[in-house]
Design an enzyme around this catalytic site. Structure first.
Site, PDB file in Angstrom:
ATOM      1  CG  ASP A   1      -1.794   1.181   1.338  1.00 22.13           C
ATOM      2  OD1 ASP A   1      -2.661   1.282   0.461  1.00 22.13           O
ATOM      3  OD2 ASP A   1      -1.640   2.012   2.251  1.00 22.13           O
TER       4      ASP A   1
ATOM      5  CD  GLU B   1      -2.278   2.493  -3.652  1.00 18.46           C
ATOM      6  OE1 GLU B   1      -3.387   2.995  -3.863  1.00 18.46           O
ATOM      7  OE2 GLU B   1      -1.669   2.671  -2.584  1.00 18.46           O
TER       8      GLU B   1
ATOM      9  CG  ASP C   1      -8.468   3.588  -2.690  1.00 15.77           C
ATOM     10  OD1 ASP C   1      -9.083   3.618  -1.605  1.00 15.77           O
ATOM     11  OD2 ASP C   1      -7.273   3.250  -2.785  1.00 15.77           O
TER      12      ASP C   1
HETATM   13  C1  BGC Z   1      -5.421   2.662  -0.089  1.00 16.27           C
HETATM   14  C2  BGC Z   1      -6.471   3.550   0.480  1.00 16.27           C
HETATM   15  C3  BGC Z   1      -5.946   4.077   1.798  1.00 16.27           C
HETATM   16  C4  BGC Z   1      -4.571   4.712   1.654  1.00 16.27           C
HETATM   17  C5  BGC Z   1      -3.905   4.928   2.960  1.00 16.27           C
HETATM   18  C6  BGC Z   1      -4.321   3.671  -0.351  1.00 16.27           C
HETATM   19  O1  BGC Z   1      -3.682   3.769  -1.401  1.00 16.27           O
HETATM   20  O2  BGC Z   1      -5.787   1.984  -1.251  1.00 16.27           O
HETATM   21  O3  BGC Z   1      -7.714   2.923   0.611  1.00 16.27           O
HETATM   22  O4  BGC Z   1      -6.824   5.046   2.287  1.00 16.27           O
HETATM   23  O5  BGC Z   1      -3.710   3.929   0.877  1.00 16.27           O
HETATM   24  O6  BGC Z   1      -3.458   3.726   3.490  1.00 16.27           O
END
Ligand code: BGC
Length: 555
Positions: free
Chosen positions: A200, A258, A335
């Site tokens: 993440d 991500e 998201d």
């Molecule tokens: C997740 C979100 C989250 C954020 C903070 C992101 O990229 O997909 O849902 O709020 O990271 O952890």
């Protein structure tokens, strides 16, 4: 030599809170996922990605972790997770967990210790800076969740850094103790049999010098400061050190990073032997508004796919991520709003638009990431009251829309159209009171629909569900796994490309608009060596493609 099973991964993304509730608390749980494994398997996917299930105060639905080693009791127990891993593996399904690296919850014991003062040994796990003597903020960087990235700790007169909510303080990755703690934790989950991780928000692990300010911002105001907290060159150094240690334990783990703002160039920097297996970027997600109604605030009108931009971005990803590197392919996630509500036509061509868009995306080269419920054509969840939205902007928009004469229902639908909460509705298993998600109301709401649910669609060979199963069967053919992609230059409302593998060739044509269009000449003139694999029109007999028609040919 390590074989990378994930090169052929087809991911099913489960938002555990919203998937299936077996203990009647309105929140999905691990047992619900276990019960659903045969269904998941029947889709033709081979990998599950679970959004975070660790102990968390749930300020950000689990992305604020207060104990990485234990499962939040909302979802079940470690024993449940062990059962899930075993049962999934028995069905040949891999599982990846969502690992939150950039920040913890403020309730995490490290942060609770850090709050005790500058001398505490955990203080340096987080990012602190002295409060300026003139009472201003340390710099003008804005948080992604609104307000400044800085929160003052009154006791020490220092500020700590939070890129997301103030309850989610950022970790200091330059501290070797932090690096080690995160490696140990990831290894713990690997020892439980997990097959990989989604990392993440990893692109934010390193921040620039806090003395820097975004230029051109009026004094006293703040601004998003991507250049200072996203994709800094050192991110790759820490990422590599982290992943290398994990690959030493389990060489074939699947690491999906991500990297929201990554272009193909940047993505390639993050992918490699001791780096991510692939990344998820938002670069290709391109829509445009079709309303033109001045009473609707900008951004809230009905949206449709911006086809030329989408094709341009996808063509870049397909041509740059090559030689064994697989891009990810997705239309929606937790998201962002749901595929059919955002890019399709949920009112007039719901089934057809789901199908055509799915063909266009998933027959490209890469790893599909299918959001739970997408395979049954779920639309944005109907949120009944403005109070239910967490986003502070939602309330402002609501006021504006109601003042401009829109009904409560239309205003809420428009707000949902840009809100991440809209994709998190309960899974629609059947058409009973709570859609088979639970016997009590779902925490995030649930749409109940007669024709769009697993039970009804399993009985209907023309359903979105039956279609996804067929499409994913096709996706497994070598040509769609390995073939090169060449986009075909054609009308703006068509997405068309070739897949080429040695002397084999496939052609995919998807019409992604609500008005009929002529079958293009190049398609009509194709010779008879091209056989129809599947599709909704005949390129030799029909002159017109109806809204959301599609065709797959091969020779
Ligand atoms: C997740 C979100 C989250 C954020 C903070 C992101 O990229 O997909 O849902 O709020 O990271 O952890």
């Amino acid at each position: 030599m390590t074989t990378y099973w994930w090169k052929n991964a087809i991911i099913y993304q489960i938002y555990p809170k919203s998937f299936k509730d077996t203990n009647a608390d309105g929140i999905g749980d691990i047992q619900g996922i276990i019960d659903s494994l045969p269904y998941i398997k029947s889709l033709g996917v081979n990998t599950l990605w679970l959004n975070p299930i660790f102990i968390s105060p749930q300020i950000d639905n689990g992305y604020d972790v207060s104990n990485y080693y234990a499962i939040d009791e909302l979802f079940g127990s470690l024993a449940d997770v062990e059962q899930l891993i075993a049962e999934a593996h028995a069905l040949d399904l891999k599982i990846i967990f969502d690992l939150v690296l950039n920040h913890t919850s403020n309730q995490h014991p490290w942060f609770q210790e850090a709050l005790k003062g500058p001398d505490n040994m955990y203080r340096d796990y987080y990012l602190w800076t002295d409060a300026p003597s003139d009472g201003t903020l340390p710099n003008n960087w804005a948080s992604f969740f609104g307000g400044s990235v800085w929160e003052k700790d009154a006791t020490s007169n220092q500020f700590y850094f939070h890129l997301f909510a103030k309850e989610m303080p950022d970790l200091n990755w330059k501290n070797p103790e932090v690096q080690k703690a995160m490696v140990d934790m990831a290894k713990f989950w690997l020892s439980k049999g997990i097959d990989g991780f989604r990392l993440d928000a990893f692109i934010h692990m390193i921040k620039a010098d806090f003395a820097l300010n975004v230029t051109g911002v009026p004094i006293g105001e703040i601004a998003i400061a991507e250049e200072y907290y996203a994709n800094l060159p050192e991110v790759k150094v820490y990422l590599e050190a982290f992943i290398q240690e994990l690959r030493e334990v389990k060489p074939d783990i699947f690491i999906v990073g991500e990297a929201a703002s990554a272009t193909p160039d940047l993505a390639l920097d993050y992918i490699g032997e001791n780096l991510c297996s692939t990344v998820i970027s938002f670069d290709h997600i391109k829509d445009r508004e079709i309303s033109g109604n001045s009473l609707i605030p900008s951004g809230l009108g009905d949206k449709t796919l911006h086809v030329p931009d989408f094709k341009e971005r996808m063509s870049d990803w397909q041509s740059q991520l090559i030689q064994g590197v697989q891009p990810t392919l997705y239309w929606n996630n937790h998201d962002m709003p749901r595929l059919v509500s955002r890019f399709g036509d949920e009112k007039n061509y719901r089934t057809a638009s789901c199908q055509s868009l799915a063909v266009a995306m998933y027959l490209l080269r890469g790893i599909p990431v299918i959001l739970y419920g997408e395979e049954i054509g779920m639309k944005n969840v109907k949120i009944d009251t403005i109070e239910a939205f967490q986003d502070p902007m939602a309330k402002q928009y609501y006021q504006q829309l109601v003042t401009n004469g829109f009904t409560n229902e239309d205003s809420l639908r428009m707000i949902a159209s840009i809100n991440k909460e809209a994709s998190r509705g309960g899974m629609q298993w059947d058409d009973t009171t709570y859609a088979g998600f639970s016997t009590v109301p779902c925490w995030s709401g649930v749409n109940v629909e007669k024709d769009y649910n697993v039970a009804a669609e399993s009985e209907n060979e023309n359903s979105v569900l039956a279609f996804y199963q067929e499409l994913l069967r096709l996706k497994k053919d070598d040509i769609f796994q390995l073939g090169e992609t060449e986009f075909i230059d054609t009308e703006d409302t068509l997405i068309a490309y070739k897949r080429i593998l040695l002397d084999e060739e496939a052609i995919v044509v998807c019409h992604v608009a609500t008005e009929p269009t002529d079958v293009p000449l190049w398609l009509r003139e194709l010779d008879n060596t091209y056989q129809v694999v599947f599709g909704t029109f005949n390129h030799h007999k029909d002159d017109i493609m109806q809204p959301y028609d599609y065709l797959v040919l091969s020779k």
